[in-house]
Design a protein around this motif. Sequence first.
Motif, mmCIF file in Angstrom:
data_model
loop_
_atom_site.group_PDB
_atom_site.id
_atom_site.type_symbol
_atom_site.label_atom_id
_atom_site.label_comp_id
_atom_site.label_asym_id
_atom_site.label_seq_id
_atom_site.Cartn_x
_atom_site.Cartn_y
_atom_site.Cartn_z
ATOM 1 N N SER A 1 -29.048 -58.884 24.144
ATOM 2 C CA SER A 1 -27.743 -58.227 24.176
ATOM 3 C C SER A 1 -27.267 -57.877 22.771
ATOM 4 N N GLU A 2 -27.469 -58.797 21.828
ATOM 5 C CA GLU A 2 -27.012 -58.560 20.460
ATOM 6 C C GLU A 2 -27.880 -57.512 19.762
ATOM 7 N N VAL A 3 -29.168 -57.523 20.018
ATOM 8 C CA VAL A 3 -30.052 -56.502 19.464
ATOM 9 C C VAL A 3 -29.624 -55.121 19.942
ATOM 10 N N PHE A 4 -29.391 -55.011 21.239
ATOM 11 C CA PHE A 4 -29.015 -53.717 21.789
ATOM 12 C C PHE A 4 -27.616 -53.299 21.346
ATOM 13 N N ARG A 5 -26.745 -54.271 21.075
ATOM 14 C CA ARG A 5 -25.424 -53.924 20.537
ATOM 15 C C ARG A 5 -25.584 -53.329 19.138
ATOM 16 N N GLY A 6 -26.454 -53.931 18.318
ATOM 17 C CA GLY A 6 -26.708 -53.398 16.985
ATOM 18 C C GLY A 6 -27.304 -52.011 17.039
ATOM 19 N N ALA A 7 -28.266 -51.805 17.949
ATOM 20 C CA ALA A 7 -28.880 -50.486 18.083
ATOM 21 C C ALA A 7 -27.872 -49.470 18.594
ATOM 22 N N GLY A 8 -27.070 -49.884 19.573
ATOM 23 C CA GLY A 8 -26.086 -48.968 20.148
ATOM 24 C C GLY A 8 -25.027 -48.546 19.157
ATOM 25 N N ASP A 9 -24.556 -49.500 18.333
ATOM 26 C CA ASP A 9 -23.540 -49.168 17.325
ATOM 27 C C ASP A 9 -24.112 -48.197 16.291
ATOM 28 N N ALA A 10 -25.346 -48.462 15.850
ATOM 29 C CA ALA A 10 -25.973 -47.576 14.870
ATOM 30 C C ALA A 10 -26.210 -46.193 15.474
ATOM 31 N N ALA A 11 -26.614 -46.160 16.739
ATOM 32 C CA ALA A 11 -26.840 -44.877 17.407
ATOM 33 C C ALA A 11 -25.543 -44.081 17.519
ATOM 34 N N ALA A 12 -24.463 -44.769 17.885
ATOM 35 C CA ALA A 12 -23.175 -44.087 18.046
ATOM 36 C C ALA A 12 -22.716 -43.465 16.738
ATOM 37 N N ARG A 13 -22.969 -44.155 15.628
ATOM 38 C CA ARG A 13 -22.569 -43.605 14.324
ATOM 39 C C ARG A 13 -23.325 -42.333 13.990
ATOM 40 N N SER A 14 -24.491 -42.169 14.593
ATOM 41 C CA SER A 14 -25.283 -40.964 14.358
ATOM 42 C C SER A 14 -25.130 -39.944 15.484
ATOM 43 N N GLY A 15 -24.182 -40.210 16.393
ATOM 44 C CA GLY A 15 -23.912 -39.248 17.455
ATOM 45 C C GLY A 15 -24.788 -39.369 18.677
#
Length: 332
Positions: free
Chosen positions: A77-91
């Motif tokens: 869950s935490e790994v995917f939260r990190g990936a999701g946050d980084a992805a959102a910053r890149s649109g």
Amino acid sequence: MARATVQDVAKTAGVSVGTVSRVLNGSPAVSESSKAKVAAAIRQLNYRPLASARDLRRDRTMRILALAKNLYSPVISEVFRGAGDAAARSGYVTLIAPTAGDPEREQQLVDMLRNGSVDGLIMFSPTMPDEDVGDMAEQLSVVQVCEIADAEAAFGVSIDDRQAAFDIVRHLIETGGRRLAMIGTRAARSGRLREEGFRKAVAEAGLSPDQMLFTDGDFDFHAGRRLARELLGTHPLPDAVFCGSDTVAAGCVREITDAGLRVPGDIAVAGFDDSIQAEMCVPELTTIRQPAYAMGQLAFEALLARMTEPEGHRRGRTFLPHELIVRDSTNG
């Protein structure tokens, strides 16, 4: 009739999904016999790929897909939260899906990348053969996180599970452990690496493992209780137990204390992951902290480079540093 998928072609042709992928992408590293089998299967099934790898780079959906066997693990869950946050910053939008360890379900989801429904894929503990992971990563935008297949082409980010297990077991020995047990799983690559670290630490201390219990099913609180119950039926009892996750360790602690024994006075217990369960457990668990959020961020950054830069294909793997967190379950 349902549209044929690449795994249908592979099954009909009697070859691997990776071989089908190489044929579709014109790779010379395929025998004429295999090419003929794949071509015949494509004709038989009327298989039509929706998009080529070149099309995917040209027509972006701004979506990525993250796959794991399940979403129960706090680390996942935490790994995917990190990936999701980084992805959102890149649109980018992140789609997260569990495979339940079902190879067919996994291939159906992976086809979202093959047919252009998503631009990239983050994989946690794939069920497909390592060769297929590597073949897919040669052609498409794929990265791995935490559970890394032995596929050089598919970049992966994780911790050094073997060394982390060695470090925590050495701590158990340094705090007085002499009859050491392990509760783990061999179903995951990380579990096998942690077993190697356990064995190395015990051997270097001149000790022998007292008990080693493994489960191939659910690796959860109830499995921890069940396997701890088996440990408590042995003689002599172990004086320290290394568990392959905090959730399992919490179950182990519960079973030990319900039996009227003290943790760590009678048996020390250590977990792995530094999840919320480690602090909720009584006593709080000694464990290994994984930089899960940072691993997710790095996985997306590598994926973004793969998706957008001609020379952005990172290979191999990167280990982020782990940390030994000492709490009351081993110091008392």
